[in-house]
Enzyme design. Structure first.
Site, PDB file in Angstrom:
ATOM      1  N   SER A 105      14.413 -28.646 -25.478  1.00  0.00           N
ATOM      2  CA  SER A 105      14.015 -28.408 -26.863  1.00  0.00           C
ATOM      3  C   SER A 105      12.694 -27.647 -26.931  1.00  0.00           C
ATOM      4  O   SER A 105      12.565 -26.569 -26.360  1.00  0.00           O
ATOM      5  CB  SER A 105      13.949 -29.743 -27.612  1.00  0.00           C
ATOM      6  OG  SER A 105      13.761 -29.558 -28.981  1.00  0.00           O
ATOM      7  N   HIS A 106      11.701 -28.210 -27.622  1.00  0.00           N
ATOM      8  CA  HIS A 106      10.414 -27.540 -27.820  1.00  0.00           C
ATOM      9  C   HIS A 106       9.360 -28.024 -26.828  1.00  0.00           C
ATOM     10  O   HIS A 106       8.184 -27.701 -26.977  1.00  0.00           O
ATOM     11  CB  HIS A 106       9.916 -27.816 -29.239  1.00  0.00           C
ATOM     12  CG  HIS A 106       9.715 -29.285 -29.495  1.00  0.00           C
ATOM     13  ND1 HIS A 106      10.769 -30.133 -29.719  1.00  0.00           N
ATOM     14  CD2 HIS A 106       8.598 -30.055 -29.523  1.00  0.00           C
ATOM     15  CE1 HIS A 106      10.307 -31.359 -29.890  1.00  0.00           C
ATOM     16  NE2 HIS A 106       9.001 -31.339 -29.776  1.00  0.00           N
ATOM     17  N   LYS A 115      20.846 -33.401 -25.566  1.00  0.00           N
ATOM     18  CA  LYS A 115      21.174 -33.753 -26.940  1.00  0.00           C
ATOM     19  C   LYS A 115      22.684 -33.963 -26.998  1.00  0.00           C
ATOM     20  O   LYS A 115      23.446 -33.133 -26.498  1.00  0.00           O
ATOM     21  CB  LYS A 115      20.718 -32.662 -27.915  1.00  0.00           C
ATOM     22  CG  LYS A 115      19.199 -32.564 -28.005  1.00  0.00           C
ATOM     23  CD  LYS A 115      18.735 -31.519 -29.002  1.00  0.00           C
ATOM     24  CE  LYS A 115      17.206 -31.502 -29.074  1.00  0.00           C
ATOM     25  NZ  LYS A 115      16.703 -30.448 -30.003  1.00  0.00           N
ATOM     26  N   ASP A 244      12.404 -22.459 -31.972  1.00  0.00           N
ATOM     27  CA  ASP A 244      11.933 -23.228 -30.837  1.00  0.00           C
ATOM     28  C   ASP A 244      12.821 -22.956 -29.622  1.00  0.00           C
ATOM     29  O   ASP A 244      13.693 -22.084 -29.653  1.00  0.00           O
ATOM     30  CB  ASP A 244      11.871 -24.723 -31.178  1.00  0.00           C
ATOM     31  CG  ASP A 244      13.233 -25.375 -31.286  1.00  0.00           C
ATOM     32  OD1 ASP A 244      14.229 -24.667 -31.519  1.00  0.00           O
ATOM     33  OD2 ASP A 244      13.317 -26.610 -31.132  1.00  0.00           O
ATOM     34  N   ASP A 248      16.988 -24.993 -32.750  1.00  0.00           N
ATOM     35  CA  ASP A 248      17.336 -25.852 -33.887  1.00  0.00           C
ATOM     36  C   ASP A 248      16.158 -26.095 -34.830  1.00  0.00           C
ATOM     37  O   ASP A 248      16.311 -26.754 -35.857  1.00  0.00           O
ATOM     38  CB  ASP A 248      17.956 -27.178 -33.432  1.00  0.00           C
ATOM     39  CG  ASP A 248      17.053 -27.999 -32.526  1.00  0.00           C
ATOM     40  OD1 ASP A 248      15.880 -27.626 -32.335  1.00  0.00           O
ATOM     41  OD2 ASP A 248      17.542 -29.029 -32.004  1.00  0.00           O
ATOM     42  N   HIS A 331      13.528 -28.732 -38.703  1.00  0.00           N
ATOM     43  CA  HIS A 331      14.963 -28.996 -38.641  1.00  0.00           C
ATOM     44  C   HIS A 331      15.501 -28.962 -40.069  1.00  0.00           C
ATOM     45  O   HIS A 331      15.112 -29.785 -40.899  1.00  0.00           O
ATOM     46  CB  HIS A 331      15.244 -30.381 -38.041  1.00  0.00           C
ATOM     47  CG  HIS A 331      14.918 -30.508 -36.593  1.00  0.00           C
ATOM     48  ND1 HIS A 331      15.799 -30.139 -35.600  1.00  0.00           N
ATOM     49  CD2 HIS A 331      13.816 -30.987 -35.968  1.00  0.00           C
ATOM     50  CE1 HIS A 331      15.247 -30.381 -34.419  1.00  0.00           C
ATOM     51  NE2 HIS A 331      14.044 -30.887 -34.607  1.00  0.00           N
TER      52      HIS A 331
END
Length: 467
Positions: A105-106, A115, A244, A248, A331
């Site tokens: 992710s970030h 995820k 990111d 997402d 998000h």
């Protein structure tokens, strides 16, 4: 053979760890075996698997697929792409019942994780802990699953572009937009998307590079938008968007270089939506500005405050049939004419659409949002057990005193000066404070109130802790 995960990696919303320290291929294999067991016991047989561009993602993906197959579940491998492409594939491929994205992710480049989605809903909270229990006891089904590769990138990009159906080409052709993929997994999809869009498009850092050589891919941190701001200014663009590491979360800046934060973007999307679906319920998280909820009401919508966390927002949206929701972290989830999951590329498309339908530039839409003074998330360390007790104590005292308290996720307190929030982090031994007022003096008074309540529980706001 049973497997025990490091206690830190099964988070509230996903699985995350430091590669080579708390997370490795054995963990990926065990996630595959546990999830496959869960899928089969729910009557499923196949899941879709994707990965982001981190250096460690291919190895983790291989181990994950091997684990899925070892417990008798087939894997449909869609390769490198943003997490929303994985969600799209899980929602549209008729022969899969769930999905796992290998992604950090970030987070920093040496982090990675997973995820997970099952039956169109995120797997989080107690369900993630259940995966850990299955692994710890070795309660895995056995089998001989298969795997295959499928290309869904083209279909996914076509679906993104469909968010502009009904909007005239002439209107779209006038746009001049900057895009920053941050060397994250959204880069290839962004290149294909902008080739389909009318107008002028200037792209930054679309080459996927898991070391993130230009800047860290987290658009909620203002300094990570510096390159995008510079591009918008140098080219006199109408606005810019950034993503990111797994595509997402959306960030944006207007033509004046002002950041458009997640809850401010949600205000723009809400105005567009409510002109077409009057009276709709729109979900925002407990950290969002009070301006958001007031704005939704003013526009004739039904504001709905919910717990922080993209998984929680998506699940609650589905439960109450809300067409739009999102949170401060960028998000944004669209369930009107889309699938209800968070997709930053689609959110960018819908920002273009909103500007056209509302007849105002993104800069004008941002400029119409009332200015308030607020803090960032003030995060400070408190013992993991004690943090929840502190929130409970503060809530009980305030309720007994007759204060206006929303306890949906921690304590959100409304006063004549504005509001403040105290909540326990779901992923760290941290308490989080946020406050908002009309002016700086009001903000200072709110923070005095916060500190007084913390002092009564024997804690204070100490050194700031990173997310």
């Amino acid at each position: 053979m049973a497997h025990r995960f490091h206690r830190s990696i099964l988070r509230e919303y996903d699985v995350r760890g430091v590669v080579g320290q708390t997370l490795g291929p054995d963990d990926a294999h065990a996630i595959g075996r546990s999830f496959a067991t869960l899928v089969r016991r729910a009557g499923g047989q196949a899941v879709v698997v994707g990965r982001d561009g981190r250096v460690s993602s291919p190895e983790l993906e291989e181990a994950l697929v091997a684990g899925l197959n070892a417990s008798g579940v087939d894997a449909v491998r869609i390769g490198l792409g943003p997490t929303p492409m994985l969600y799209y594939a899980e929602a549209t491929l008729p022969d899969v019942q769930g999905g796992i994205q290998v992604t950090g992710s970030h987070n920093p480049a040496d982090h990675n994780g997973f995820k997970i989605v099952l039956g169109g809903l995120p797997v989080f909270g107690d369900d993630l802990q259940h995966l850990g229990s299955l692994a710890a006891t070795g309660d895995w089904l056995a089998g001989q699953g298969r795997h295959e590769h499928r290309d869904v990138l083209g279909a996914y990009v076509d679906r993104l572009a469909a968010g502009l159906h009904g909007i005239s080409l002439d209107a779209l052709a006038r746009f001049r937009i900057g895009w920053d993929a941050g060397n994250g997994a959204a880069g290839p999809a962004l290149e294909r998307l902008t080739q389909q869009l009318p107008g002028e498009h200037h792209l930054l850092f679309t080459q996927v590079d898991g070391t993130f050589p230009n800047h860290h891919p987290d658009p909620t941190v203002e300094r990570n938008l510096d390159d995008l701001r510079a591009l918008v200014a140098a080219k006199s663009l109408h606005f810019g968007v950034a993503f990111d590491g797994d595509g997402d979360r959306i960030g944006a800046v207007d033509a004046a270089g002002r950041v458009i934060w997640g809850d401010q973007l949600l205000m723009i999307y809400a105005e567009d939506l409510l002109t077409r679906l009057p009276g709709s319920t729109i979900v925002g998280d407990v950290k969002a500005s009070g301006v958001l909820f007031d704005r939704i009401s003013t526009l004739g919508g039904n504001p709905y405050m919910w717990k922080t966390g993209h998984s929680l927002i998506k699940s609650e949206m589905k439960r109450i049939s809300a067409p739009l929701g999102g949170e401060m972290t960028g998000h944004v989830c669209f369930a009107d004419d889309y699938y209800g999951f968070d997709d930053a590329l689609y959110a960018a498309v819908r920002l273009i659409a909103a500007s056209v339908r509302l007849g105002r530039s993104v800069t004008d839409l941002r400029g119409a949002i009332p200015e308030v003074v607020n803090t960032p998330e003030l995060r400070f360390q408190v013992d993991d057990v004690r943090k929840f007790a502190v929130v409970d104590e503060v809530r009980d005292r305030l309720e007994q005193a007759g204060a206006r308290v929303n306890p949906i996720d921690g304590v959100r307190v409304t006063t004549p000066d504005g509001w403040w929030l105290l909540r326990a982090s779901n992923t760290q031994d941290v308490l989080v404070v946020r406050a908002e007022s009309r002016d700086q003096a009001g903000l200072e008074r709110l923070l005095v109130d916060v500190d007084a309540q913390l002092a009564q529980s024997g804690v204070s706001r100490g050194p700031q802790v990173a997310h």
